[in-house]
Design a protein around this motif. Structure first.
Motif, short mmCIF file in Angstrom:
data_model
loop_
_atom_site.label_atom_id
_atom_site.label_comp_id
_atom_site.label_asym_id
_atom_site.label_seq_id
_atom_site.Cartn_x
_atom_site.Cartn_y
_atom_site.Cartn_z
N UNK A 87 0.84 -1.20 0.00
CA UNK A 87 0.00 0.00 0.00
C UNK A 87 0.88 1.25 0.00
N UNK A 88 1.98 1.21 0.74
CA UNK A 88 2.90 2.35 0.77
C UNK A 88 3.51 2.57 -0.62
N UNK A 89 3.85 1.49 -1.30
CA UNK A 89 4.45 1.60 -2.63
C UNK A 89 3.50 2.33 -3.58
N UNK A 90 2.23 1.96 -3.56
CA UNK A 90 1.23 2.62 -4.43
C UNK A 90 1.11 4.10 -4.07
N UNK A 91 1.08 4.40 -2.77
CA UNK A 91 0.95 5.77 -2.28
C UNK A 91 2.14 6.63 -2.73
N UNK A 92 3.35 6.12 -2.53
CA UNK A 92 4.57 6.83 -2.92
C UNK A 92 4.56 7.12 -4.42
N UNK A 93 4.22 6.11 -5.21
CA UNK A 93 4.21 6.29 -6.67
C UNK A 93 3.13 7.26 -7.12
N UNK A 94 1.93 7.12 -6.58
CA UNK A 94 0.82 7.98 -7.00
C UNK A 94 1.08 9.44 -6.66
N UNK A 95 1.60 9.68 -5.45
CA UNK A 95 1.79 11.06 -4.98
C UNK A 95 3.20 11.58 -5.22
N UNK A 96 4.05 10.75 -5.85
CA UNK A 96 5.44 11.14 -6.14
C UNK A 96 6.16 11.64 -4.89
N UNK A 97 6.05 10.85 -3.83
CA UNK A 97 6.67 11.22 -2.55
C UNK A 97 8.18 11.03 -2.63
N UNK A 98 8.91 11.93 -2.01
CA UNK A 98 10.36 11.98 -2.14
C UNK A 98 11.09 11.74 -0.82
N UNK A 99 10.46 11.03 0.07
CA UNK A 99 11.06 10.67 1.36
C UNK A 99 10.52 9.30 1.75
N UNK A 100 11.21 8.58 2.64
CA UNK A 100 10.79 7.22 2.98
C UNK A 100 9.48 7.17 3.78
N UNK A 101 8.60 6.27 3.35
CA UNK A 101 7.43 5.88 4.14
C UNK A 101 7.71 4.47 4.64
N UNK A 102 7.49 4.25 5.92
CA UNK A 102 7.85 2.99 6.54
C UNK A 102 6.62 2.26 7.07
N UNK A 103 6.64 0.94 6.93
CA UNK A 103 5.54 0.08 7.35
C UNK A 103 5.74 -0.43 8.77
N UNK A 104 4.78 -0.13 9.63
CA UNK A 104 4.81 -0.55 11.05
C UNK A 104 3.52 -1.35 11.30
N UNK A 105 3.38 -2.45 10.57
CA UNK A 105 2.12 -3.21 10.60
C UNK A 105 1.69 -3.65 11.99
N UNK A 106 2.65 -4.03 12.83
CA UNK A 106 2.28 -4.49 14.18
C UNK A 106 2.23 -3.31 15.17
N UNK A 107 2.42 -2.11 14.67
CA UNK A 107 2.42 -0.84 15.40
C UNK A 107 3.34 -0.82 16.62
N UNK A 108 4.37 -1.65 16.62
CA UNK A 108 5.32 -1.68 17.74
C UNK A 108 6.10 -0.37 17.85
N UNK A 109 6.49 0.21 16.71
CA UNK A 109 7.24 1.47 16.74
C UNK A 109 6.31 2.59 17.20
N UNK A 110 5.09 2.62 16.67
CA UNK A 110 4.12 3.63 17.10
C UNK A 110 3.90 3.55 18.61
N UNK A 111 3.80 2.34 19.13
CA UNK A 111 3.63 2.17 20.57
C UNK A 111 4.84 2.70 21.32
N UNK A 112 6.05 2.39 20.84
CA UNK A 112 7.28 2.83 21.51
C UNK A 112 7.39 4.36 21.52
N UNK A 113 6.79 5.00 20.53
CA UNK A 113 6.84 6.46 20.43
C UNK A 113 5.60 7.14 21.03
#
Length: 163
Positions: free
Chosen positions: A83-109
């Motif tokens: 899903x991130x790949x499609x989003x980056x390509x469609x919107x021509x994003x120029x910085x990394x989008x990272x996948x946190x599927x288990x939301x462990x990083x979001x929880x840590x932050x």
């Protein structure tokens, strides 16, 4: 123990928890690779939704000026890499989008917890932005941020208003 009990929010001066996540091209991206640079990490609920698209495009359009001031940008969501790949390509994003599927990083932050929407209470991603200095220490922590106009507010809060 509920998630909300385990997700303390970060404060200025805290050392940011390290992480390694997959980006939209399935590459491993480690926060430690950004040591020596100021880093803006923003957490957003879902790629390709109206608010998240506005916010991502705002960072995209501001990236060169942020980089000229020494800032790197990382976006993190619980989306799958595909899903991130499609989003980056469609919107021509120029910085990394990272996948946190288990939301462990979001929880840590502290970016995962109780949310309320139209009277319904549930656990989910809290739109948040954490700014780190070159040593990985928190210099700014914002939670429950608005998608629209967020980069302009962030620039003001960092004292870097001018584009």
């Amino acid at each position: 123990m509920s998630t909300s009990e385990t997700t303390a929010r970060l404060s200025v001066g805290d050392q940011a928890p390290d992480f390694t996540l997959q980006d939209a091209a399935s590459n491993s991206v480690a926060l430690s690779a950004y040591r020596g640079q100021k880093t803006i990490i923003y957490f957003y609920p879902a790629a390709s939704t109206p608010g998240c698209t506005k916010q991502a495009c705002d960072f995209r359009d501001s990236l060169e000026s942020l980089k000229s001031l020494g800032y790197q940008v990382l976006g993190i969501s619980p989306d799958k890499v595909s899903k991130l790949e499609k989003f980056v390509n469609k919107e021509e994003l120029n910085f990394p989008l990272l996948s946190d599927e288990d939301h462990a990083v979001a929880e840590a932050y502290g970016a995962w917890g109780e949310k309320k929407n139209y009277g319904r209470v549930y656990e989910g991603l809290i739109r948040s932005t954490i700014v780190l200095d070159e040593e990985g220490k928190v210099t700014l922590a914002q939670y429950n941020v608005r998608a629209t106009g967020h980069v302009a507010k962030l620039r003001r809060d960092l004292g870097i208003d001018s584009k």
